[in-house]
Design a protein around this motif. Structure first.
Motif, PDB file in Angstrom:
ATOM      1  N   HIS B 107       0.870  -1.178   0.000  1.00  0.00           N
ATOM      2  CA  HIS B 107       0.000   0.000   0.000  1.00  0.00           C
ATOM      3  C   HIS B 107       0.908   1.229   0.000  1.00  0.00           C
ATOM      4  O   HIS B 107       1.700   1.416   0.918  1.00  0.00           O
ATOM      5  CB  HIS B 107      -0.904  -0.010   1.233  1.00  0.00           C
ATOM      6  N   PHE B 109       1.352   5.329  -0.050  1.00  0.00           N
ATOM      7  CA  PHE B 109       0.673   6.571   0.298  1.00  0.00           C
ATOM      8  C   PHE B 109       1.461   7.750  -0.275  1.00  0.00           C
ATOM      9  O   PHE B 109       2.636   7.927   0.044  1.00  0.00           O
ATOM     10  CB  PHE B 109       0.589   6.712   1.815  1.00  0.00           C
ATOM     11  N   ILE B 114      -1.871  20.123   0.922  1.00  0.00           N
ATOM     12  CA  ILE B 114      -3.283  20.051   0.577  1.00  0.00           C
ATOM     13  C   ILE B 114      -3.560  20.734  -0.770  1.00  0.00           C
ATOM     14  O   ILE B 114      -4.528  20.409  -1.445  1.00  0.00           O
ATOM     15  CB  ILE B 114      -4.124  20.650   1.723  1.00  0.00           C
ATOM     16  N   ASN B 116      -1.502  20.592  -3.366  1.00  0.00           N
ATOM     17  CA  ASN B 116      -0.859  19.857  -4.455  1.00  0.00           C
ATOM     18  C   ASN B 116      -1.951  19.394  -5.435  1.00  0.00           C
ATOM     19  O   ASN B 116      -3.100  19.216  -5.038  1.00  0.00           O
ATOM     20  CB  ASN B 116      -0.138  18.625  -3.877  1.00  0.00           C
ATOM     21  N   ASP B 117      -1.601  19.204  -6.699  1.00  0.00           N
ATOM     22  CA  ASP B 117      -2.617  18.757  -7.661  1.00  0.00           C
ATOM     23  C   ASP B 117      -2.753  17.227  -7.610  1.00  0.00           C
ATOM     24  O   ASP B 117      -2.153  16.505  -8.396  1.00  0.00           O
ATOM     25  CB  ASP B 117      -2.257  19.234  -9.070  1.00  0.00           C
ATOM     26  N   PHE B 118      -3.551  16.760  -6.662  1.00  0.00           N
ATOM     27  CA  PHE B 118      -3.747  15.317  -6.499  1.00  0.00           C
ATOM     28  C   PHE B 118      -4.543  14.731  -7.663  1.00  0.00           C
ATOM     29  O   PHE B 118      -4.414  13.551  -7.963  1.00  0.00           O
ATOM     30  CB  PHE B 118      -4.456  15.012  -5.175  1.00  0.00           C
ATOM     31  N   ASN B 119      -5.392  15.544  -8.298  1.00  0.00           N
ATOM     32  CA  ASN B 119      -6.149  15.023  -9.441  1.00  0.00           C
ATOM     33  C   ASN B 119      -5.205  14.557 -10.543  1.00  0.00           C
ATOM     34  O   ASN B 119      -5.375  13.468 -11.102  1.00  0.00           O
ATOM     35  CB  ASN B 119      -7.098  16.095  -9.986  1.00  0.00           C
ATOM     36  N   PHE B 122      -3.313  11.374  -9.376  1.00  0.00           N
ATOM     37  CA  PHE B 122      -4.117  10.147  -9.463  1.00  0.00           C
ATOM     38  C   PHE B 122      -4.305   9.711 -10.908  1.00  0.00           C
ATOM     39  O   PHE B 122      -4.271   8.525 -11.223  1.00  0.00           O
ATOM     40  CB  PHE B 122      -5.479  10.363  -8.804  1.00  0.00           C
ATOM     41  N   PHE B 132      -1.579  -0.856  -3.999  1.00  0.00           N
ATOM     42  CA  PHE B 132      -2.759  -0.037  -3.805  1.00  0.00           C
ATOM     43  C   PHE B 132      -2.279   1.389  -3.524  1.00  0.00           C
ATOM     44  O   PHE B 132      -1.287   1.574  -2.808  1.00  0.00           O
ATOM     45  CB  PHE B 132      -3.590  -0.564  -2.645  1.00  0.00           C
ATOM     46  N   ALA B 133      -2.975   2.376  -4.081  1.00  0.00           N
ATOM     47  CA  ALA B 133      -2.504   3.760  -3.989  1.00  0.00           C
ATOM     48  C   ALA B 133      -3.466   4.641  -3.203  1.00  0.00           C
ATOM     49  O   ALA B 133      -4.690   4.527  -3.347  1.00  0.00           O
ATOM     50  CB  ALA B 133      -2.338   4.330  -5.390  1.00  0.00           C
ATOM     51  N   SER B 134      -2.912   5.504  -2.380  1.00  0.00           N
ATOM     52  CA  SER B 134      -3.695   6.492  -1.630  1.00  0.00           C
ATOM     53  C   SER B 134      -3.002   7.841  -1.683  1.00  0.00           C
ATOM     54  O   SER B 134      -1.775   7.903  -1.693  1.00  0.00           O
ATOM     55  CB  SER B 134      -3.782   6.113  -0.144  1.00  0.00           C
ATOM     56  N   GLY B 135      -3.776   8.902  -1.660  1.00  0.00           N
ATOM     57  CA  GLY B 135      -3.224  10.246  -1.522  1.00  0.00           C
ATOM     58  C   GLY B 135      -3.450  10.744  -0.111  1.00  0.00           C
ATOM     59  O   GLY B 135      -4.518  10.530   0.451  1.00  0.00           O
ATOM     60  N   VAL B 136      -2.430  11.368   0.456  1.00  0.00           N
ATOM     61  CA  VAL B 136      -2.551  11.853   1.835  1.00  0.00           C
ATOM     62  C   VAL B 136      -2.213  13.348   1.870  1.00  0.00           C
ATOM     63  O   VAL B 136      -1.052  13.732   1.782  1.00  0.00           O
ATOM     64  CB  VAL B 136      -1.605  11.082   2.772  1.00  0.00           C
ATOM     65  N   PRO B 137      -3.249  14.195   1.977  1.00  0.00           N
ATOM     66  CA  PRO B 137      -2.994  15.630   1.956  1.00  0.00           C
ATOM     67  C   PRO B 137      -2.568  16.145   3.325  1.00  0.00           C
ATOM     68  O   PRO B 137      -3.102  15.715   4.347  1.00  0.00           O
ATOM     69  CB  PRO B 137      -4.361  16.208   1.577  1.00  0.00           C
ATOM     70  N   VAL B 144       0.719  13.055   9.730  1.00  0.00           N
ATOM     71  CA  VAL B 144      -0.273  12.800   8.688  1.00  0.00           C
ATOM     72  C   VAL B 144      -0.666  11.318   8.620  1.00  0.00           C
ATOM     73  O   VAL B 144      -1.540  10.936   7.842  1.00  0.00           O
ATOM     74  CB  VAL B 144       0.185  13.291   7.289  1.00  0.00           C
TER      75      VAL B 144
END
Lengths: 369, 369
Positions: B107, B109, B114, B116-119, B122, B132-137, B144
């Motif tokens: 997994h 992360f 916050i 950052n361009d997470f869109n 992703f 498995f991928a997650s974004g953590v702002p 965090v």
């Protein structure tokens, strides 16, 4: 290189082409975040259900340091934050009563399609919160979490979105061809059968993926718009009427020469609103979860007088992305002008019939292997 | 309601106002994702370091089902994906050799500010991936992640960004007032002292937060642009010269009447490029990690001839956000026109001096409590 511990392939988008219809992002007048009051009403009403489910059904582990919660199909907020807070409060309360000592930390995972507006979601996270937050991009019809990594799953107003429109209903040569409509009304048996078939497949994929991700004894609470009990036909429910009028508004654009008839024939909403009996059947066949509770929520939003403008904005926030993907953005303004007029014309009908909607909730518990 | 298990408050943005300078989002010509070749060179060179660190230093747990990796300050890709893949391959190899049996699932992360361009992050995730991928702002200068939830942490080209500009250097009445410059050159002792003080505080916050999040025996690999060994002054390094020329380009806009002198005096880059000795000192004082390895990377990007256009685009991708926040977007085009000209004028100097940059890497191991 693939993990040999698990035979389920990890998310591979190429292998599973699938439709995604994010709610309208941003936070302007037409956005989902500004037009999700109804769903919020459902979440408020579900608070009691969650509290009861946690109290009576959740198996607590004494030795965990972090309690993992996921919201599947979270959209951009703010409803998801409210729902997560409700779950955390219920779990904290139970930990306090059960162990009278330290609480675990909470890690909340917000899942939605890869084209959901996660930037808006992250920027609107509550500044004061008692959990660590993560975003998890990917379709919930595939695995998106490691094995046995979640203690509580939540899914509100998302599972009625199918992974795709059933092929047959867009095939001119099929007896399930859905000509001149954009959804089922309930009268066309062949069309409904295809829609239900797709729902069955999708729901089973969802349950199979979650069965791997949720720990034994973990809970899942689902809210989904469904069909009321009894012999109700979909077109006589609020949602059914809203969809039928959206279809006839599109046909009016055909008559005005703005779009072609073929473009309407090839457009169908990938949504299914199941009955309690259908849900029970799918869950039983899947066999990974016990159904602890199922029923229809009663919430105050149901009894508000019908509001034409608000309803039109809500439907637009939800449908804007899927409509402009198919017809182009330019049709949105004229379409919703016609739509608002049609809602107004049917005011009395809506004010009476809207109560026929059923907001179903389910409490599932992961069986032991 | 706050978790009583931990006395560190969970992220509360209001209580910790902090600057954030996301790399330019999107994927157009000026974006970070299109202008991060140098950083990519660093990551390639770091691959060997990671492999060696995992082989020799990582304590493997036999019974975990999921191995958790976090990249702190991930930006929008694609370098972060490459780095994560390198770590996973190294860990998989070690699991294979050590246990000759099942692999854990992975997994990953992705953490960044916050805003950052997470869109974009992703949407550019590798379609074929073994995790498995997650974004953590959230700022990595705060907690965090939950306690002891990470097995491997990574941070590349992010920790030289301070949480804020030291106050004193923007105070007209202080002897550390940094007039007419936007960064330190190394000659102004008072200014450098304030910058280093801020770096010490920030780095300590970073290590304290990670000490809670990383399991005992877990590793952290850091890459950070630093000062070369010996008596080198910052303004004689590549980065130092790039910053000095950016400052003089801004001063040229002052002379042209485009911006005011005060606006330049009140603008300073929140960056510090530490020496190996300074890093050793901060880590020792923090006392939560053993320093397993520290040194300067040698990578092929260092030996490429100096490319004016490419360098100008790279600096713009990195600095665009912080510059337009302070001066407004309208100055960007004229500023970088002047800047490119100045780079050209200093071509020979750069082509020689650029080799004086030091890309430092560190391998840290979480001590047992």
């Amino acid at each position: 290189m693939a993990p040999t511990i698990d035979t389920t392939p990890i998310l591979d988008i190429k292998e599973m082409p699938e439709e995604a219809h994010p709610m309208k992002g941003g936070d302007d007048l037409n956005s989902y975040s500004q037009n999700s009051d109804y769903q919020r009403g459902v979440i408020d009403a579900a608070k009691t259900i969650i509290l009861e489910a946690v109290n009576q059904k959740l198996d607590l582990e004494n030795n965990i340091t972090t309690f993992h919660i996921a919201d599947f199909g979270c959209s951009t907020g703010p409803n998801t934050f409210l729902a997560m807070q409700n779950i955390i409060e219920a779990v904290e309360q139970k930990y306090k009563i059960t162990f009278q000592k330290t609480q675990p930390e909470f890690h909340v995972f917000f899942n939605d399609h890869i084209n959901n507006d996660f930037n808006i979601l992250f920027r609107s996270l509550p500044q004061k919160r008692d959990y660590f937050a993560s975003g998890v991009p990917g379709s919930f019809y595939t695995r998106v979490f490691p094995k046995a990594s979640l203690h509580f799953a939540h899914c509100s107003y998302a599972l009625h979105w199918l992974s795709k429109v059933p092929k047959e209903i867009q095939d001119k040569n099929s007896n399930a061809f859905n000509k001149g409509r954009i959804h089922y009304t309930g009268n066309e048996k062949h069309v409904v059968k295809e829609y239900f078939g797709q729902f069955q497949k999708d729901m089973d994929l969802f349950l199979k993926a979650r069965a791997q991700e949720i720990v034994e004894g973990g809970l899942m609470v689902i809210q989904i718009p469904g069909l009321p009990s009894g012999e109700v036909i979909f077109s006589r429910t609020g949602a059914g009427m809203l969809h039928a009028l959206l279809g006839s508004s599109l046909m009016e654009l055909v008559n005005l020469g703005v779009i072609s008839e073929e473009s309407v024939d090839s457009f169908n909403l990938p949504q299914y609103h199941p009955s309690i009996e259908e849900l029970e059947m799918v869950i039983e066949m899947n066999n990974s979860f016990t159904l602890e509770k199922i029923g229809a929520l009663n919430h105050p939003m149901k009894n508000l007088p019908f509001d034409v403008e608000r309803t039109s904005l809500q439907v637009r926030a939800i449908m804007e992305s899927i409509l402009s993907d198919h017809f182009g953005e330019r049709i949105l303004d004229p379409l919703f002008e016609i739509y608002t007029k049609k809602l107004q014309e049917n005011y009395n009908l809506f004010d009476k019939e809207i109560r026929r909607d059923a907001d179903l909730f389910l409490v599932l518990k992961r069986k032991s292997n």
